[in-house]
Design an enzyme around this catalytic site. Structure first.
Site, PDB file in Angstrom:
ATOM      1  N   GLU A   1       0.872  -1.185   0.000  1.00  0.00           N
ATOM      2  CA  GLU A   1       0.000   0.000   0.000  1.00  0.00           C
ATOM      3  C   GLU A   1       0.900   1.224   0.000  1.00  0.00           C
ATOM      4  O   GLU A   1       1.730   1.381   0.885  1.00  0.00           O
ATOM      5  CB  GLU A   1      -0.927  -0.036   1.220  1.00  0.00           C
ATOM      6  CG  GLU A   1      -1.920  -1.191   1.151  1.00  0.00           C
ATOM      7  CD  GLU A   1      -2.678  -1.243  -0.165  1.00  0.00           C
ATOM      8  OE1 GLU A   1      -3.236  -0.205  -0.580  1.00  0.00           O
ATOM      9  OE2 GLU A   1      -2.694  -2.312  -0.812  1.00  0.00           O
TER      10      GLU A   1
ATOM     11  N   CYS B   1      -1.838   9.347   3.663  1.00  0.00           N
ATOM     12  CA  CYS B   1      -1.818   8.910   2.266  1.00  0.00           C
ATOM     13  C   CYS B   1      -3.075   9.398   1.563  1.00  0.00           C
ATOM     14  O   CYS B   1      -3.089   9.585   0.359  1.00  0.00           O
ATOM     15  CB  CYS B   1      -1.719   7.393   2.201  1.00  0.00           C
ATOM     16  SG  CYS B   1      -2.948   6.608   3.233  1.00  0.00           S
TER      17      CYS B   1
END
Ligand code: NAP
Ligand code: MG
Length: 523
Positions: free
Chosen positions: A293, A327
């Protein structure tokens, strides 16, 4: 707590409720906890097979609001200890992988309860080690608890009977079994949630884990590992191996006994892991499974039908929550021409109203960025932005001890500008003007990432079009693009944002399992 006869009565999953920092009792408890963490013993060991190891080389974890303040000295792993951990983990795997699921989930549910009991201490640790505001720290902890609770229920579901077609004369079944020993490498920015989520998902599925915490947040990780022990997790299931990623990362990834790597962090490191893990090593008996990720360049799109007031507030909190170090942060705000000037004005006004300062004071909305290197990198992007676009507000490092940067807004940013394409990971956002809705969608999709996005619009047709056309893993309408909840908005991105693992969703544990089909002929 539960046994095989009553595990099915675990109540349905519910998200943890956050603390209210305006409440007097909460305020005094948190202040006490901050003082307590400040006075705690500050040495943290490695944990391998249930045994503590201290080493000479240490990570010195400091407070980014005051880098002179040491939050912990954490022993660093070396190759010999990594090998020992790999052995211990395989020893533990023999019994752990065979335990019935209801026995495996028990320590994780217990750990969730201990984390609730220690909530203020754990929040305070993140406030001091990371510069999180109270509410950001508590949301991080709540998410960690949610992961433990959610994955516990998921582990039971995957352990249950799986639907396969039966044919006459045979009994057929499909069982999910764990993979082996994996390496878990989390980032520092959700030092409790992502670290605990990645670790627990792998372990609760029956695997054993070598956890290498991020070097900016080893103390909160050490406390989590202690809690797992206190909750009765057997020795060797989760081994704690702090150390610099650039020093020990490759060794862990390339190790022939590493069965899987679960990574969350930057695109650069993620791609490197992908490449190294793909290469077969002598003695390696499998293809390593890799879950990655990575970064984002997420957008908030505002069209001319939107509630501009709500859109501006949503854009500002998406951009500046935890100093933009998410993020999912709204680092691009794409606004159609007709409402552009008004939206820029409102964003400027709302940004200038944000308070920045020491996060031990709950009235500060923003704290420092994580470390000196991050501050230098962000200030460098601000200089680039000054050449590429128009500075609307902010742009300065706030003088003093900590790594404080003003919330910074650029407008008139060309979609191809570096500050509109590269992940800055700090309190900097780029407002981009779009000719119309079509152009806004084109800009939204115009980066290499695809993690989160939000559209503010009142037009049903546009919402439906955006559902099909904005290519991100987590898409939101008329709300901010951060703050995904476990179970509610499974999280993970497309393209260079990663392998779309959907943490906190029903597919996640499958990443740590393999299916075995078993057929028995009826004699
Ligand atoms: P990072 O620098 O890539 O570090 C992430 C982890 O990788 C840390 O534990 C780091 O250890 C380790 N590492 C560094 N070099 C390594 C190597 N060669 N081999 C193996 N591991 C290595 O990222 P970060 O600064 O911690 O986190 C910020 C990034 O994470 C941003 O890009 C953000 O978008 C991304 N992120 C993504 C998600 C998502 O769900 N998609 C969620 C959160 C964050 P050290 O700390 O010791 O260097
Ligand atoms: Mg620190």
């Amino acid at each position: 707590m539960f046994d095989e006869t009553d595990f099915f009565i675990i109540p349905p999953f519910k998200n943890e409720v956050y603390i209210d920092p305006t409440d007097d009792c909460t305020r005094s408890k948190m202040k006490e906890a901050i003082a307590m963490v400040r006075s705690q013993g500050k040495e943290y060991d490695l944990l391998i097979g249930g045994r503590h190891y201290s080493t000479e080389k240490r990570i010195i974890s400091t407070n980014p609001a005051d880098p002179d303040e040491i939050i912990g000295r954490v022993s660093k792993a070396n190759k010999e200890l990594l090998n020992r951990a790999m052995e211990s983990a395989y020893d533990a795997f023999r019994s752990w992988s065979r335990l019935p699921a209801h026995e495996r989930v028990r320590p994780f549910l217990k750990a969730a309860q201990i984390m609730r009991d220690k909530r203020f201490e754990l929040d305070a640790t993140m406030i001091l080690e990371e510069g999180k505001s109270w509410i950001e720290a508590d949301a991080d902890l709540a998410e960690a608890i949610d992961f433990l609770e959610f994955y516990s229920r998921e582990a039971l579901r995957y352990a249950g009977p799986q639907p396969v077609v039966q044919i006459p004369g045979e009994v057929n079944e499909l069982k999910y079994i764990p993979l082996g020993v994996g390496v878990v490498i989390p980032p520092w920015n959700f030092p409790s949630a992502i670290m605990a989520g990645m670790t627990s998902a792998a372990a609760i599925s029956g695997n054993c884990v070598l956890l290498k915490p991020a070097s900016d947040s080893p103390v909160i990780a050490a406390k989590f590992v202690e809690i797992l022990g206190e909750a009765g997790l057997p020795d060797g299931v989760v081994n704690f191996l702090p150390g610099s990623g650039s020093e020990i990362g490759d060794y862990l990834v390339e190790h022939p006994l590493t069965r899987f790597i679960s990574f969350t962090g930057s695109k650069e490191v993620g791609l490197r892991i992908n490449e190294l893990a793909a290469k077969h090593q002598e003695g390696q008996k499998w293809i390593k499974r890799v879950v990655l990720e990575m970064g984002g360049k997420d957008c908030v799109v505002v069209d001319e039908t939107a509630d501009i007031e709500a859109a501006s507030s949503g854009a500002v909190s998406s951009a500046f929550g935890f100093q933009g170090q998410k993020c999912s942060a709204g680092s691009r705000i794409i606004v159609v021409e007709n409402v552009y000037d008004e939206t820029v004005r409102l964003i400027k006004e709302k940004t200038e109203a944000l308070t920045v300062g020491d996060p031990t004071d709950p009235d500060n909305y923003m704290g420092p960025v994580i470390n000196e290197a991050a501050m230098t990198k962000i200030m460098n992007y601000i200089d680039i932005g000054k050449k590429e676009a128009r500075l609307v507000t902010g742009g300065n490092h706030i003088q003093g001890k900590g790594y404080f940067i003003e919330p910074t807004v650029f407008a008139d940013v060309p979609p191809e500008a570096r500050i509109a394409q590269e992940e800055i990971f700090g309190p900097v956002t780029a407002i981009i003007k779009a000719r119309d809705f079509d152009h806004a969608i084109e800009i939204a999709n115009g980066t290499e990432y695809g993690l989160t996005g939000a559209l503010y619009s009142r037009e049903r047709d546009r919402i439906e079009r955006a559902k099909a056309e904005i290519h991100v893993g987590n898409l939101y309408f008329n709300r901010k693009c951060t703050g995904a909840l476990v179970g509610v908005q499974p999280f993970g991105g497309f393209n260079m944002s990663g392998t779309d693992s959907k943490a906190g969703g029903r597919d996640y544990l499958l990443l740590f399992l393999q299916a075995k089909s078993i057929s028995e002929k009826i004699l």
